[in-house]
Design a protein around this motif. Structure first.
Motif, PDB file in Angstrom:
ATOM      1  N   VAL A   1       0.838  -1.206   0.000  1.00  0.00           N
ATOM      2  CA  VAL A   1       0.000   0.000   0.000  1.00  0.00           C
ATOM      3  C   VAL A   1       0.870   1.252   0.000  1.00  0.00           C
ATOM      4  O   VAL A   1       0.634   2.190  -0.773  1.00  0.00           O
ATOM      5  N   LEU A   2       1.879   1.302   0.875  1.00  0.00           N
ATOM      6  CA  LEU A   2       2.682   2.525   0.998  1.00  0.00           C
ATOM      7  C   LEU A   2       3.363   2.925  -0.314  1.00  0.00           C
ATOM      8  O   LEU A   2       3.194   4.069  -0.763  1.00  0.00           O
ATOM      9  N   PRO A   3       4.163   2.057  -0.950  1.00  0.00           N
ATOM     10  CA  PRO A   3       4.834   2.520  -2.169  1.00  0.00           C
ATOM     11  C   PRO A   3       3.867   2.911  -3.277  1.00  0.00           C
ATOM     12  O   PRO A   3       4.169   3.795  -4.089  1.00  0.00           O
ATOM     13  N   THR A   4       2.707   2.279  -3.316  1.00  0.00           N
ATOM     14  CA  THR A   4       1.716   2.607  -4.337  1.00  0.00           C
ATOM     15  C   THR A   4       1.098   3.970  -4.083  1.00  0.00           C
ATOM     16  O   THR A   4       1.012   4.820  -4.977  1.00  0.00           O
ATOM     17  N   VAL A   5       0.688   4.208  -2.846  1.00  0.00           N
ATOM     18  CA  VAL A   5       0.030   5.466  -2.516  1.00  0.00           C
ATOM     19  C   VAL A   5       0.988   6.649  -2.643  1.00  0.00           C
ATOM     20  O   VAL A   5       0.627   7.696  -3.199  1.00  0.00           O
ATOM     21  N   VAL A   6       2.220   6.523  -2.149  1.00  0.00           N
ATOM     22  CA  VAL A   6       3.125   7.679  -2.215  1.00  0.00           C
ATOM     23  C   VAL A   6       3.447   8.038  -3.663  1.00  0.00           C
ATOM     24  O   VAL A   6       3.560   9.221  -4.010  1.00  0.00           O
ATOM     25  N   LYS A   7       3.552   7.036  -4.522  1.00  0.00           N
ATOM     26  CA  LYS A   7       3.817   7.333  -5.933  1.00  0.00           C
ATOM     27  C   LYS A   7       2.620   8.024  -6.580  1.00  0.00           C
ATOM     28  O   LYS A   7       2.774   8.983  -7.339  1.00  0.00           O
ATOM     29  N   LEU A   8       1.416   7.558  -6.281  1.00  0.00           N
ATOM     30  CA  LEU A   8       0.213   8.189  -6.812  1.00  0.00           C
ATOM     31  C   LEU A   8       0.095   9.642  -6.360  1.00  0.00           C
ATOM     32  O   LEU A   8      -0.414  10.493  -7.099  1.00  0.00           O
ATOM     33  N   CYS A   9       0.559   9.923  -5.149  1.00  0.00           N
ATOM     34  CA  CYS A   9       0.415  11.257  -4.571  1.00  0.00           C
ATOM     35  C   CYS A   9       1.623  12.153  -4.824  1.00  0.00           C
ATOM     36  O   CYS A   9       1.645  13.303  -4.357  1.00  0.00           O
TER      37      CYS A   9
ATOM     38  N   ARG B   1       7.697  10.952  -1.897  1.00  0.00           N
ATOM     39  CA  ARG B   1       8.883  10.115  -2.025  1.00  0.00           C
ATOM     40  C   ARG B   1       8.731   8.828  -1.227  1.00  0.00           C
ATOM     41  O   ARG B   1       7.866   8.719  -0.351  1.00  0.00           O
ATOM     42  N   LEU B   2       9.593   7.876  -1.506  1.00  0.00           N
ATOM     43  CA  LEU B   2       9.664   6.643  -0.727  1.00  0.00           C
ATOM     44  C   LEU B   2      10.470   6.875   0.547  1.00  0.00           C
ATOM     45  O   LEU B   2      11.253   7.832   0.631  1.00  0.00           O
ATOM     46  N   PRO B   3      10.313   6.025   1.557  1.00  0.00           N
ATOM     47  CA  PRO B   3      11.147   6.140   2.756  1.00  0.00           C
ATOM     48  C   PRO B   3      12.630   6.011   2.422  1.00  0.00           C
ATOM     49  O   PRO B   3      13.010   5.372   1.441  1.00  0.00           O
ATOM     50  N   LYS B   4      13.450   6.620   3.243  1.00  0.00           N
ATOM     51  CA  LYS B   4      14.902   6.579   3.013  1.00  0.00           C
ATOM     52  C   LYS B   4      15.479   5.206   3.332  1.00  0.00           C
ATOM     53  O   LYS B   4      16.456   4.775   2.717  1.00  0.00           O
ATOM     54  N   GLN B   5      14.895   4.514   4.319  1.00  0.00           N
ATOM     55  CA  GLN B   5      15.383   3.186   4.673  1.00  0.00           C
ATOM     56  C   GLN B   5      14.696   2.113   3.822  1.00  0.00           C
ATOM     57  O   GLN B   5      13.669   2.349   3.197  1.00  0.00           O
ATOM     58  N   GLN B   6      15.298   0.925   3.816  1.00  0.00           N
ATOM     59  CA  GLN B   6      14.801  -0.181   3.000  1.00  0.00           C
ATOM     60  C   GLN B   6      13.368  -0.542   3.364  1.00  0.00           C
ATOM     61  O   GLN B   6      12.997  -0.616   4.542  1.00  0.00           O
ATOM     62  N   ILE B   7      12.537  -0.767   2.345  1.00  0.00           N
ATOM     63  CA  ILE B   7      11.185  -1.271   2.554  1.00  0.00           C
ATOM     64  C   ILE B   7      11.010  -2.545   1.727  1.00  0.00           C
ATOM     65  O   ILE B   7      11.857  -2.888   0.897  1.00  0.00           O
ATOM     66  N   ASP B   8       9.880  -3.220   1.947  1.00  0.00           N
ATOM     67  CA  ASP B   8       9.625  -4.499   1.281  1.00  0.00           C
ATOM     68  C   ASP B   8       8.420  -4.461   0.353  1.00  0.00           C
ATOM     69  O   ASP B   8       8.152  -5.418  -0.366  1.00  0.00           O
ATOM     70  N   GLY B   9       7.675  -3.375   0.370  1.00  0.00           N
ATOM     71  CA  GLY B   9       6.501  -3.253  -0.480  1.00  0.00           C
ATOM     72  C   GLY B   9       6.863  -2.993  -1.923  1.00  0.00           C
ATOM     73  O   GLY B   9       7.967  -2.513  -2.246  1.00  0.00           O
ATOM     74  N   VAL B  10       5.936  -3.299  -2.828  1.00  0.00           N
ATOM     75  CA  VAL B  10       6.118  -3.055  -4.263  1.00  0.00           C
ATOM     76  C   VAL B  10       4.981  -2.170  -4.769  1.00  0.00           C
ATOM     77  O   VAL B  10       3.882  -2.167  -4.226  1.00  0.00           O
ATOM     78  N   ASP B  11       5.268  -1.436  -5.805  1.00  0.00           N
ATOM     79  CA  ASP B  11       4.296  -0.531  -6.420  1.00  0.00           C
ATOM     80  C   ASP B  11       3.391  -1.327  -7.358  1.00  0.00           C
ATOM     81  O   ASP B  11       3.873  -2.033  -8.234  1.00  0.00           O
ATOM     82  N   TRP B  12       2.071  -1.192  -7.175  1.00  0.00           N
ATOM     83  CA  TRP B  12       1.128  -1.912  -8.038  1.00  0.00           C
ATOM     84  C   TRP B  12       0.162  -0.964  -8.755  1.00  0.00           C
ATOM     85  O   TRP B  12      -0.991  -1.276  -9.020  1.00  0.00           O
TER      86      TRP B  12
END
Length: 486
Positions: free
Chosen positions: A341-349, A352-363
């Motif tokens: 959810v996070l990488p998808t929503v931030v890209k739509l809006c 930016r992505l968090p500075k530290q490593q995340i595990d989510g993917v953009d859909w």
């Protein structure tokens, strides 16, 4: 050779200038206004099972607003909670990370010495940085100490309960537990106590009123509204308006009221004229707490429930609606998780992505209707503090031998009291083809040794990265949770 007098030249220049200005004005008038960034409304239910909506098979009550949301948007049928337990699941949703990467596991109790580290960047942090108003109304459960509360994690407004509302002196199974009084939190301040089930019956309505008010107050700028409803987690309570509304008993009454809540919020978006510029996501934190019997939901036929690494613990409903952007009436079977959810929503809006490593993917491409894309390839089923209990790639799932919770073989409870279950059942290894065997009943390891080897390799990558308590392995990329400052 054509001779043009000075007077004619000046006249021609004036005409050409007028034409140019007219064309510029026309182009300016015809140029479409920039599209404002979308509003985000994120519902997060508590212990709602895959089969608990009428559009996913529920009986003896209906969820017409959620069914309409599914009809006007897309229903994702292969959507997984990151872990099948409260705090861990919520940490994953708000950070885009496996919760064990953050040092968060289980369900944090009252006065927990740890919480979500304020150094982690949440979805609220990232959207607030982009100019969004951020509001949360409902259950937090990521640390009840002030330094961990939502206002310190990116939210402008918060009204809700700090942890599960069964963590109180009236708990039916732990009546002697030394739980403190459960209070509403307004911002950072404890307010009125939730003393009994009559008080608890006001939870859904109160949260709904706050959410609707937030929309009215922030309709002129982009906003992120997070609504993590505490119900249908036990103890169940419905307001007088909804008691007896279903033939399913109190559980059906609670679901009827939760569906009403969604309808009120969707209706307010339309009333304020911002419906078509709002992305609405509806999901659950994990599967049903099955040993509560008639006070629990349905896993929809998947194996086991909350607190397990089988599909009944992880597979949850997911409805997404955004008129004109997300296709209506569509069903997608692609693998997705709460971390995505996070990488998808931030890209739509445009954030930016968090500075530290995340595990989510953009859909985003899948969200908008491109069914040729496969955003997520694999998933790790971690549980307890940091035990890797299964891995999945595509439709194949390899379960490792592990001790765990099982509801099978026990009669469920009645009337709000839990039936027995065990936390120490020894599950054997198994390879399951979720296309043909979503109930995880037929171990086909002997037929597919090459797949077992492939999934074992994937598990080794997980253990190197995140660790594995079952093998006494420490991951290279695990971060510390927040700890109470002394």
């Amino acid at each position: 050779m054509v001779f043009i007098s000075k007077r004619s030249s000046r006249l021609l220049l004036s005409v050409l200038t007028a034409i140019g200005v007219g064309l510029s004005i026309s182009a300016w008038i015809m140029k479409p206004a920039p599209t404002p960034p979308p509003n985000i409304v994120l519902f997060f239910m508590d212990d709602l099972g895959y089969g608990d909506l009428s559009c996913t098979g529920a009986l003896d009550y209906t969820t017409p607003n959620l069914d309409r949301m599914a009809a006007e948007g897309t229903r994702f049928t292969n959507f997984l909670a990151a872990q099948a337990v409260c705090s861990a699941s919520r940490a994953a949703l708000l950070t885009g990370c496996y919760p064990n990467r953050l040092g968060i596991s289980g369900a944090l109790g009252p006065n927990s010495p740890i919480g979500l580290n304020p150094n982690e960047e949440t979805l609220a942090d990232l959207l607030k940085e982009k100019g969004y108003a951020t509001g949360m109304f409902g259950k937090w459960h990521l640390g009840d100490n002030k330094q961990f509360l939502p206002l310190q994690q990116g939210f402008d407004e918060y009204y809700g309960v700090p942890y599960s509302h069964d963590m109180w002196p009236l708990h039916p199974a732990q009546a002697q537990a030394n739980y403190p009084a459960l209070r509403w939190i307004d911002g950072n301040e404890p307010k009125q106590e939730i003393k009994n089930l009559d008080d608890a019956s006001q939870i859904t309505g109160t949260i709904t009123e706050r959410a609707v008010s937030f929309i009215r107050n922030h309709k002129k700028k982009p906003f992120f509204l997070y609504v993590p409803h505490p119900l249908p987690h036990v103890p169940l309570a419905a307001s007088p308006k909804f008691k007896g509304k279903s033939t399913r008993g109190i559980f059906g009454d609670v679901l009827t009221e939760l569906d009403w809540s969604v309808g009120q919020i969707l209706g307010e978006l339309k009333q304020q004229g911002i419906d078509k510029n709002t992305l609405v996501i509806f999901i659950s934190d994990n599967g049903p707490w099955l040993n509560y019997g008639d006070h629990a939901g349905s896993s929809g036929g998947f194996r086991e429930g909350k607190g397990t690494s089988f599909e009944g613990g992880h597979r949850v409903p997911c409805l997404v609606r955004w008129p004109g952007v997300v296709p209506a009436g569509r069903v997608s079977n692609k693998l997705l998780t709460t971390m995505d959810v996070l990488p998808t929503v931030v890209k739509l809006c445009g954030a930016r992505l968090p500075k530290q490593q995340i595990d989510g993917v953009d859909w985003i491409a899948l969200l908008k209707g491109d069914n040729t894309v496969t955003p997520r390839d694999h998933f790790y089923y971690y549980y307890r503090k940091n035990s890797l209990e299964a891995v999945r790639q595509g439709d194949w799932k390899l379960v490792f031998p592990h001790p765990g919770r099982t509801y099978e073989g026990f009669l469920p409870g009645q009337g709000g009291k839990p039936g027995p279950s065990t936390e120490t059942h020894e599950f054997p290894a198994g390879l399951y083809d979720l296309r043909r065997d979503p109930g995880e009943r037929y171990d086909v390891r002997e037929q597919h040794p090459e797949l077992v080897a492939k999934l074992e390799k994937l598990a080794e990558e997980a253990r190197a990265d995140l660790g594995d308590d079952l093998q006494k392995r420490t991951g290279a990329n695990v971060r510390e949770p927040g700890r109470i400052s002394k």
